[in-house]
Design a protein around this motif. Structure first.
Motif, PDB file in Angstrom:
ATOM      1  N   ALA A 126       0.918  -0.930  -0.007  1.00 29.71           N
ATOM      2  CA  ALA A 126       0.060   0.053  -0.102  1.00 29.71           C
ATOM      3  C   ALA A 126       0.936   1.202   0.034  1.00 29.71           C
ATOM      4  N   ASN A 127       0.473   2.251  -0.648  1.00 27.60           N
ATOM      5  CA  ASN A 127       1.333   3.549  -0.851  1.00 27.60           C
ATOM      6  C   ASN A 127       2.750   3.173  -1.276  1.00 27.60           C
ATOM      7  N   SER A 128       2.725   2.551  -2.494  1.00 30.10           N
ATOM      8  CA  SER A 128       3.885   1.840  -2.738  1.00 30.10           C
ATOM      9  C   SER A 128       5.051   3.086  -3.342  1.00 30.10           C
ATOM     10  N   ASP A 129       4.205   3.877  -4.009  1.00 31.57           N
ATOM     11  CA  ASP A 129       4.967   5.258  -4.491  1.00 31.57           C
ATOM     12  C   ASP A 129       5.796   5.785  -3.426  1.00 31.57           C
ATOM     13  N   LEU A 130       5.198   6.116  -2.143  1.00 34.94           N
ATOM     14  CA  LEU A 130       5.765   6.850  -1.061  1.00 34.94           C
ATOM     15  C   LEU A 130       6.959   5.931  -0.576  1.00 34.94           C
ATOM     16  N   VAL A 131       6.570   4.528  -0.344  1.00 30.30           N
ATOM     17  CA  VAL A 131       7.427   3.558   0.354  1.00 30.30           C
ATOM     18  C   VAL A 131       8.909   3.597  -0.625  1.00 30.30           C
ATOM     19  N   ILE A 132       8.652   3.436  -1.840  1.00 28.25           N
ATOM     20  CA  ILE A 132       9.650   3.286  -2.991  1.00 28.25           C
ATOM     21  C   ILE A 132      10.595   4.536  -2.875  1.00 28.25           C
ATOM     22  N   ASN A 133       9.853   5.923  -2.920  1.00 38.61           N
ATOM     23  CA  ASN A 133      10.405   7.188  -2.896  1.00 38.61           C
ATOM     24  C   ASN A 133      11.457   7.254  -1.543  1.00 38.61           C
ATOM     25  N   THR A 134      10.824   6.996  -0.562  1.00 34.47           N
ATOM     26  CA  THR A 134      11.624   6.984   0.571  1.00 34.47           C
ATOM     27  C   THR A 134      13.160   5.802   0.606  1.00 34.47           C
ATOM     28  N   THR A 135      12.757   4.739   0.173  1.00 37.46           N
ATOM     29  CA  THR A 135      13.730   3.945   0.240  1.00 37.46           C
ATOM     30  C   THR A 135      14.845   4.231  -0.685  1.00 37.46           C
ATOM     31  N   SER A 136      14.287   4.675  -1.604  1.00 35.79           N
ATOM     32  CA  SER A 136      15.469   5.177  -2.764  1.00 35.79           C
ATOM     33  C   SER A 136      16.111   6.403  -2.121  1.00 35.79           C
ATOM     34  N   LYS A 137      15.504   7.203  -1.474  1.00 28.47           N
ATOM     35  CA  LYS A 137      16.444   8.537  -0.618  1.00 28.47           C
ATOM     36  C   LYS A 137      17.387   7.886   0.248  1.00 28.47           C
ATOM     37  N   LEU A 138      16.881   6.755   1.141  1.00 30.18           N
ATOM     38  CA  LEU A 138      17.891   6.157   2.118  1.00 30.18           C
ATOM     39  C   LEU A 138      18.976   5.556   1.432  1.00 30.18           C
ATOM     40  N   ASP A 139      18.835   4.918   0.252  1.00 30.02           N
ATOM     41  CA  ASP A 139      19.929   4.122  -0.401  1.00 30.02           C
ATOM     42  C   ASP A 139      20.818   5.365  -1.118  1.00 30.02           C
ATOM     43  N   MET A 140      20.341   6.648  -1.655  1.00 30.18           N
ATOM     44  CA  MET A 140      21.219   7.398  -1.877  1.00 30.18           C
ATOM     45  C   MET A 140      21.813   8.093  -1.100  1.00 30.18           C
ATOM     46  N   LEU A 141      21.229   8.193   0.407  1.00 31.36           N
ATOM     47  CA  LEU A 141      22.044   8.964   1.485  1.00 31.36           C
ATOM     48  C   LEU A 141      23.268   8.013   1.673  1.00 31.36           C
ATOM     49  N   ASN A 142      22.894   6.580   1.913  1.00 29.53           N
ATOM     50  CA  ASN A 142      23.645   5.673   2.360  1.00 29.53           C
ATOM     51  C   ASN A 142      24.981   5.749   1.348  1.00 29.53           C
ATOM     52  N   ARG A 143      24.622   5.808   0.078  1.00 26.16           N
ATOM     53  CA  ARG A 143      25.641   5.518  -1.125  1.00 26.16           C
ATOM     54  C   ARG A 143      26.696   6.867  -0.778  1.00 26.16           C
ATOM     55  N   GLN A 144      26.062   8.148  -0.805  1.00 27.84           N
ATOM     56  CA  GLN A 144      26.797   9.311  -0.805  1.00 27.84           C
ATOM     57  C   GLN A 144      27.575   9.377   0.726  1.00 27.84           C
ATOM     58  N   LEU A 145      27.116   9.016   1.782  1.00 27.00           N
ATOM     59  CA  LEU A 145      27.858   8.933   3.036  1.00 27.00           C
ATOM     60  C   LEU A 145      28.985   8.160   2.739  1.00 27.00           C
ATOM     61  N   TYR A 146      28.743   6.930   1.860  1.00 23.54           N
ATOM     62  CA  TYR A 146      30.069   6.352   1.878  1.00 23.54           C
ATOM     63  C   TYR A 146      31.098   6.852   0.920  1.00 23.54           C
ATOM     64  N   ILE A 147      30.781   7.499  -0.404  1.00 24.39           N
ATOM     65  CA  ILE A 147      31.743   8.283  -1.133  1.00 24.39           C
ATOM     66  C   ILE A 147      32.236   9.426  -0.261  1.00 24.39           C
ATOM     67  N   GLN A 148      31.535  10.172   0.526  1.00 24.06           N
ATOM     68  CA  GLN A 148      32.186  11.332   1.193  1.00 24.06           C
ATOM     69  C   GLN A 148      32.979  10.739   1.969  1.00 24.06           C
ATOM     70  N   SER A 149      32.773   9.549   2.807  1.00 29.32           N
ATOM     71  CA  SER A 149      33.802   9.108   4.098  1.00 29.32           C
ATOM     72  C   SER A 149      35.060   8.750   3.222  1.00 29.32           C
ATOM     73  N   LYS A 150      34.872   8.233   1.875  1.00 29.78           N
ATOM     74  CA  LYS A 150      36.175   8.045   1.294  1.00 29.78           C
ATOM     75  C   LYS A 150      37.216   9.308   0.737  1.00 29.78           C
ATOM     76  N   SER A 151      36.102  10.279   0.465  1.00 33.11           N
ATOM     77  CA  SER A 151      36.670  11.588   0.095  1.00 33.11           C
ATOM     78  C   SER A 151      37.575  12.138   1.306  1.00 33.11           C
ATOM     79  N   PHE A 152      36.896  12.063   2.306  1.00 28.95           N
ATOM     80  CA  PHE A 152      37.567  12.812   3.542  1.00 28.95           C
ATOM     81  C   PHE A 152      38.868  11.876   4.197  1.00 28.95           C
ATOM     82  N   ASP A 153      38.851  10.525   3.777  1.00 30.02           N
ATOM     83  CA  ASP A 153      40.156   9.888   3.918  1.00 30.02           C
ATOM     84  C   ASP A 153      41.170  10.448   2.944  1.00 30.02           C
ATOM     85  N   GLU A 154      40.930  10.733   1.832  1.00 28.33           N
ATOM     86  CA  GLU A 154      41.732  11.247   1.191  1.00 28.33           C
ATOM     87  C   GLU A 154      42.252  12.629   1.504  1.00 28.33           C
ATOM     88  N   ILE A 155      41.254  13.151   1.962  1.00 29.88           N
ATOM     89  CA  ILE A 155      41.626  14.781   2.428  1.00 29.88           C
ATOM     90  C   ILE A 155      42.372  14.649   3.706  1.00 29.88           C
TER      91      ILE A 155
END
Length: 322
Positions: A126-155
């Motif tokens: 039920a409300n699949s659009d909202l669930v999918i949209n929220t889940t995709s945002k969470l995945d995006m944030l998780n991915r960007q946190l990983y990339i930013q962590s690697k970037s800070f390691d380089e810094i």
């Protein structure tokens, strides 16, 4: 009280009492029973349709609560992604600029998850659009946190080598020029003194007598000391961290390829070799393979006022030698 039944007799014009049989009484009782049951069942169904069962009511309340929580989570993820974007901008435009590092490309920062549709199993909810949209945002944030962590390691690694990098960055003028009087032609488009055509000048020229000392502008390793068409006798110094400096039209070398040099060390003498119309030093700064305006790399020699003055002198192109 027991009911009594009568039937009208037209012949006698009187009511005769009826005594129903056991079967008739049983049918009457069953008929009333079924009618009552039907009315009760119908009323129950109507009430159930209007108000629902207690369990359905609880499920509706729970679904409404989950929907509200998903909306709140989606909003908070938007805020978190906004904060992450601010961090990414500071990383690319501040930390990496100060440390002379390339920014992390958008293709890497915004990269998603490949392969099959990872949200297909959520379509039946039920409300699949909202669930999918929220889940995709969470995945995006998780991915960007990983990339930013690697970037800070380089810094962090760059910060550890920052002191060494400061020694290597070209930061002084290649000839003694405190009064700026030796500043000649600057970086940019100008009229070539020999061919009389518009041409891009990839460095700065300093007018000086033949034999004037030429200094390494930062710590590094000599990678060339020899003849180059157009440049005449020249020296190239690799400073590491993507910096390479060129010193051209020399009369004499003081170094050899592979030799380590320090900032301020004499590496050559001014000359008039190659495509040159008079004694001078042609100086270039290359950063990660791209030529840069040398005027931006004299910060250890120039005050703010001297820097502005040199920019004006260089922009006017003074005396053109090559």
């Amino acid at each position: 009280m027991r009911k009594v039944y009568y039937i009208y007799n037209p012949k006698t014009r009187t009511y005769d009492r009826i005594y129903p049989t056991v079967r008739q009484r049983a049918l009457s009782i069953l008929r009333r029973l079924f009618v009552g049951m039907g009315l009760g069942a119908g009323s129950f169904i109507i009430l159930l349709f209007i108000f629902g069962s207690p369990s359905e009511k609880e499920l509706r309340i729970e679904n409404a609560r989950l929907l509200a929580q998903y909306n709140v989570l989606s909003h908070r993820l938007d805020e978190a992604l906004g904060v992450m974007q601010d961090i990414q901008q500071r990383d690319d435009n501040l930390y990496r600029v100060v440390l002379q590092a390339d920014p992390v490309s958008d293709a890497i920062r915004k990269a998603g998850y490949g392969g099959t549709n990872r949200y297909e199993q959520l379509r039946d909810m039920a409300n699949s659009d909202l669930v999918i949209n929220t889940t995709s945002k969470l995945d995006m944030l998780n991915r960007q946190l990983y990339i930013q962590s690697k970037s800070f390691d380089e810094i962090v690694d760059l910060c550890k080598s920052h002191d060494e990098m400061l020694k290597c960055i070209p930061a002084i003028m290649p000839v003694s020029n405190k009064d700026l009087k030796r500043t000649a032609s600057g970086y940019g488009v100008r009229i070539d003194p020999i061919y009389k055509t518009t041409k891009f000048h990839a460095g700065m020229d300093f007018s000086a007598n033949i034999g004037t000392p030429v200094y390494a502008t930062g710590d590094g390793t000599v990678i060339k000391a020899g003849w180059e068409t157009g440049y005449g006798n020249m020296v190239q110094v690799d400073h590491g961290f993507g910096y390479v400096t060129w010193y051209a039209h020399l009369s004499k070398y003081k170094v050899r390829p592979g030799q380590k040099v320090l900032r301020g060390e004499v590496i050559a003498e001014v000359g008039n070799t190659g495509k040159s119309t008079g004694p001078h030093l042609h100086y270039e700064v290359h950063v990660k393979g791209k030529v840069q305006n040398p005027v931006n790399y004299y910060f250890m020699d120039l005050s703010a006022e001297d820097y502005d003055k040199m920019i004006q002198i260089a922009a006017n192109h003074g005396k053109v030698f090559d």
